[in-house]
Design an enzyme around this catalytic site. Sequence first.
Site, PDB file in Angstrom:
ATOM      1  N   LYS A  11      -2.541 -48.350  30.174  1.00 38.08           N
ATOM      2  CA  LYS A  11      -2.258 -49.537  31.491  1.00 38.08           C
ATOM      3  C   LYS A  11      -0.885 -49.536  31.805  1.00 38.08           C
ATOM      4  O   LYS A  11      -0.595 -49.785  31.296  1.00 38.08           O
ATOM      5  CB  LYS A  11      -3.110 -50.014  31.420  1.00 38.08           C
ATOM      6  N   TYR A  51     -13.535 -48.101  39.564  1.00 35.02           N
ATOM      7  CA  TYR A  51     -13.467 -49.423  39.013  1.00 35.02           C
ATOM      8  C   TYR A  51     -14.800 -49.681  39.920  1.00 35.02           C
ATOM      9  O   TYR A  51     -14.429 -50.998  40.065  1.00 35.02           O
ATOM     10  CB  TYR A  51     -12.774 -50.440  38.795  1.00 35.02           C
ATOM     11  N   ASN A 114      -4.885 -55.185  30.578  1.00 30.44           N
ATOM     12  CA  ASN A 114      -4.351 -56.339  29.198  1.00 30.44           C
ATOM     13  C   ASN A 114      -4.561 -54.217  28.284  1.00 30.44           C
ATOM     14  O   ASN A 114      -5.120 -54.288  27.547  1.00 30.44           O
ATOM     15  CB  ASN A 114      -6.198 -56.558  28.712  1.00 30.44           C
ATOM     16  N   HIS A 117      -8.237 -49.364  28.683  1.00 30.13           N
ATOM     17  CA  HIS A 117      -9.397 -49.540  29.209  1.00 30.13           C
ATOM     18  C   HIS A 117      -9.731 -48.729  27.943  1.00 30.13           C
ATOM     19  O   HIS A 117      -9.196 -47.601  27.637  1.00 30.13           O
ATOM     20  CB  HIS A 117      -9.586 -49.081  30.265  1.00 30.13           C
ATOM     21  N   GLU A 128     -16.594 -41.100  32.863  1.00 29.79           N
ATOM     22  CA  GLU A 128     -14.824 -41.668  32.654  1.00 29.79           C
ATOM     23  C   GLU A 128     -13.999 -40.630  32.604  1.00 29.79           C
ATOM     24  O   GLU A 128     -13.409 -39.760  33.170  1.00 29.79           O
ATOM     25  CB  GLU A 128     -14.422 -43.237  32.560  1.00 29.79           C
TER      26      GLU A 128
HETATM   27  P1  CMP Z   1     -11.531 -52.964  31.639  1.00 28.10           P
HETATM   28  O1  CMP Z   1     -11.671 -52.718  30.598  1.00 28.10           O
HETATM   29  O2  CMP Z   1     -10.404 -52.051  31.883  1.00 28.10           O
HETATM   30  O3  CMP Z   1     -12.365 -52.990  32.419  1.00 28.10           O
HETATM   31  C1  CMP Z   1     -12.423 -54.275  33.490  1.00 28.10           C
HETATM   32  C2  CMP Z   1     -11.397 -55.381  33.372  1.00 28.10           C
HETATM   33  O4  CMP Z   1     -11.117 -55.259  34.424  1.00 28.10           O
HETATM   34  C3  CMP Z   1     -10.398 -55.404  32.295  1.00 28.10           C
HETATM   35  O5  CMP Z   1     -10.558 -54.513  31.972  1.00 28.10           O
HETATM   36  C4  CMP Z   1      -9.535 -56.018  33.416  1.00 28.10           C
HETATM   37  O6  CMP Z   1      -8.261 -55.573  32.912  1.00 28.10           O
HETATM   38  C5  CMP Z   1     -10.077 -56.746  34.571  1.00 28.10           C
HETATM   39  N1  CMP Z   1     -10.573 -57.759  33.836  1.00 28.10           N
HETATM   40  C6  CMP Z   1     -12.204 -57.342  33.049  1.00 28.10           C
HETATM   41  N2  CMP Z   1     -12.127 -60.150  33.927  1.00 28.10           N
HETATM   42  C7  CMP Z   1     -11.128 -59.939  34.602  1.00 28.10           C
HETATM   43  C8  CMP Z   1     -10.838 -61.070  35.113  1.00 28.10           C
HETATM   44  N3  CMP Z   1     -11.430 -62.444  34.541  1.00 28.10           N
HETATM   45  N4  CMP Z   1      -9.993 -61.366  36.217  1.00 28.10           N
HETATM   46  C9  CMP Z   1      -8.734 -60.408  36.297  1.00 28.10           C
HETATM   47  N5  CMP Z   1      -9.018 -59.215  35.545  1.00 28.10           N
HETATM   48  C10 CMP Z   1      -9.833 -59.041  34.906  1.00 28.10           C
END
Ligand code: CMP
Length: 139
Positions: A11, A51, A114, A117, A128
């Site tokens: 990311k 998303y 984070n 993905h 995806e």
């Molecule tokens: P990802 O595994 O890419 O799938 C959905 C994404 O939403 C997740 O990683 C985070 O980047 C984001 N995400 C999930 N929960 C939250 C949250 N509570 N607040 C902000 N972003 C979130």
Amino acid sequence: MAGRRTFTMIKPEAVAAGHAGKILDLIISRGFRIVAMKYTRLSHKEAGAFYAVHQERPFYGELVDYMASGPIYAAILEKDNAVEDFRKLVGATDPANAEAGTIRKQFAESKAKNAVHGSDSDDNALIEGHFFFSSRECY
Ligand code: CMP
């Protein structure tokens, strides 16, 4: 039977911080083969579509803005039991809850930013992967 392919993105914040090489090294060292990979940037519209499953969540707007904020690496990975094993390597969504040795424990900034993905099912891995790659880009 579990599938052999999953999909990942490194990311924007992890790319900007210069973590992409170390993350890819870790992925390869754990036995994942890169089937397809590209360095690219999602438009706001593309991030929203990718998303879309989260569009009712309160964090959707933030997530879309963030995922369109800079370049990413997108890749299809191959290994036995790929989806489950990759999610173990990635770790919990919130790095505060991620186990030692996981990608998110080492490289994620926060629950939103984070680092990576990972697909959550074989069906989503296929969807995806097709979002980014045609069959002639997969080897
Ligand atoms: P990802 O595994 O890419 O799938 C959905 C994404 O939403 C997740 O990683 C985070 O980047 C984001 N995400 C999930 N929960 C939250 C949250 N509570 N607040 C902000 N972003 C979130």
